[in-house]
Design an enzyme around this catalytic site. Structure first.
Site, PDB file in Angstrom:
ATOM      1  N   ARG A  91       0.821  -1.222   0.000  1.00 32.23           N
ATOM      2  CA  ARG A  91       0.000   0.000   0.000  1.00 32.23           C
ATOM      3  C   ARG A  91       0.851   1.266   0.000  1.00 32.23           C
ATOM      4  O   ARG A  91       0.369   2.330  -0.317  1.00 32.23           O
ATOM      5  CB  ARG A  91      -0.974  -0.011   1.191  1.00 32.23           C
ATOM      6  CG  ARG A  91      -2.136  -0.966   0.974  1.00 32.23           C
ATOM      7  CD  ARG A  91      -2.968  -1.158   2.210  1.00 32.23           C
ATOM      8  NE  ARG A  91      -2.288  -2.011   3.170  1.00 32.23           N
ATOM      9  CZ  ARG A  91      -2.826  -2.428   4.317  1.00 32.23           C
ATOM     10  NH1 ARG A  91      -4.043  -2.070   4.645  1.00 32.23           N
ATOM     11  NH2 ARG A  91      -2.151  -3.204   5.132  1.00 32.23           N
ATOM     12  N   LYS A 184     -15.446   5.336  -1.106  1.00 28.88           N
ATOM     13  CA  LYS A 184     -14.957   5.402   0.273  1.00 28.88           C
ATOM     14  C   LYS A 184     -14.165   6.677   0.522  1.00 28.88           C
ATOM     15  O   LYS A 184     -13.382   7.099  -0.321  1.00 28.88           O
ATOM     16  CB  LYS A 184     -14.059   4.165   0.483  1.00 28.88           C
ATOM     17  CG  LYS A 184     -13.353   4.089   1.794  1.00 28.88           C
ATOM     18  CD  LYS A 184     -12.745   2.705   2.015  1.00 28.88           C
ATOM     19  CE  LYS A 184     -11.306   2.606   1.563  1.00 28.88           C
ATOM     20  NZ  LYS A 184     -10.696   1.289   1.854  1.00 28.88           N
TER      21      LYS A 184
HETATM   22  C1  R5P Z   1      -7.451  -0.352   0.500  1.00 25.73           C
HETATM   23  O1  R5P Z   1      -7.608   0.325  -0.498  1.00 25.73           O
HETATM   24  C2  R5P Z   1      -7.608  -1.836   0.503  1.00 25.73           C
HETATM   25  O2  R5P Z   1      -8.101  -2.319  -0.704  1.00 25.73           O
HETATM   26  C3  R5P Z   1      -8.539  -2.272   1.616  1.00 25.73           C
HETATM   27  O3  R5P Z   1      -9.823  -1.737   1.380  1.00 25.73           O
HETATM   28  C4  R5P Z   1      -8.036  -1.799   2.941  1.00 25.73           C
HETATM   29  O4  R5P Z   1      -6.673  -2.124   3.102  1.00 25.73           O
HETATM   30  C5  R5P Z   1      -8.834  -2.440   4.046  1.00 25.73           C
HETATM   31  O5  R5P Z   1      -8.382  -1.920   5.255  1.00 25.73           O
HETATM   32  P1  R5P Z   1      -9.330  -1.921   6.516  1.00 25.73           P
HETATM   33  O6  R5P Z   1      -9.823  -3.309   6.711  1.00 25.73           O
HETATM   34  O7  R5P Z   1      -8.415  -1.461   7.630  1.00 25.73           O
HETATM   35  O8  R5P Z   1     -10.422  -0.941   6.270  1.00 25.73           O
END
Ligand code: R5P
Length: 281
Positions: A91, A184
């Site tokens: 990431r 989001k």
């Molecule tokens: C981010 O863009 C990834 O695709 C996931 O949505 C993210 O890493 C999920 O993280 P969490 O479970 O902490 O919301």
């Protein structure tokens, strides 16, 4: 081909060896009292093609991977393929703020030194593969996730953010249903969604993502979908990290959580072994 499992990928390595009809060569992996790692390959690997399987998560696995590659490089092997089922640090693929480390690049620079090829599975950003100066490929677990969800009678697949849209599209194709996405807005661990009109009333919906970490994304998305009258909400991901109280959050709002065996947990009900076979065959 011989399959060598790192300690983060024991079950998956076994499954891969089975589907490839290959021999599993377990290395000796020990930790000293101060947690330093000791690696020893117990069989002669000369003239062999080797598949090494190890995540770059958690941090201790990174060092173990480097030592495994080093130990393997002592033999006169024909080829080493390093399969990194979950590429941790994917990431941080760029500088978001001045002065930051580009963590994914830093890992790629080190991990390419003692291998001929790298394979990842649903790496967070495929662009990271460009940091490797050796052949690097990514496998998608989505066909397997799609097959699993198909049995649950899913009528709509939803990506909890735009980044997961392609994943949702692939899964929906396997199931033969529609797909959509949510928008989001993330501030640290806080996740909000832009309101969106979705035709979810009375439907069985699956949210798919590459990673469930703290669970904030899918818990918020599940809650939103339930508030729109969804009959069932299931969550599926490739890499189930389930940090902190992720499961508690999810259990409250969704009807099922499924992940693959890239990271082992009681939710790893889907295997990526067949997808690995497809790439290597
Ligand atoms: C981010 O863009 C990834 O695709 C996931 O949505 C993210 O890493 C999920 O993280 P969490 O479970 O902490 O919301």
């Amino acid at each position: 081909m011989l399959v060598i499992p790192g300690s983060s990928s024991a079950t998956l390595s076994q499954r891969i060896a089975q589907v490839l009809n290959s021999k599993l060569v377990k290395p000796e992996i020990k930790r000293f009292p101060d947690r330093e790692c000791y690696i020893r390959i117990l069989e002669n690997l000369d003239n062999e093609e080797v598949l090494l399987v190890q995540n770059t998560y958690p941090d201790e696995s990174i060092l173990e991977l480097i030592l495994l590659q080093d130990a393997i490089s002592e033999f006169k092997i024909r080829k080493l393929i390093t399969l990194i089922p979950y590429f941790g640090y994917g990431r941080q693929d760029k500088k978001f703020k001045e002065g930051e480390a580009i963590s994914a690049r830093a890992l790629a620079k080190r991990l390419e030194l003692d291998t001929d090829e790298v394979i990842t599975i649903d790496i967070h950003k495929k662009d990271v593969l460009r940091y490797f100066n050796i052949p690097a490929a990514n496998i998608s677990a989505m066909p397997q996730i799609g097959e699993y969800l198909k049995k649950l009678g899913i009528e709509l697949v939803i990506a909890p953010d735009r980044g997961a849209l392609e994943l949702a599209r692939t899964v929906s194709k396997v199931i033969g249903c529609e797909y959509d996405y949510l928008e989001k807005i993330r501030t640290g661990e806080k996740v909000e969604l832009k309101p969106k009109n979705l035709n979810v009333k009375g439907k069985r919906v699956a949210l798919v993502d590459d990673i469930i970490s703290t669970g904030a994304t899918v818990a918020t998305a599940s809650h939103y979908l339930k508030s729109q009258g969804t009959e069932k909400v299931y969550n599926a991901c490739t890499h189930g990290l389930f940090i902190g109280n992720a499961l508690e959050k999810l259990e409250k709002v969704c009807d099922g959580v499924f992940s693959t065996d890239t990271i082992e947990s009681k939710f790893s009900v889907i295997s990526v072994a067949e997808e690995v076979k497809k790439l290597l065959a």
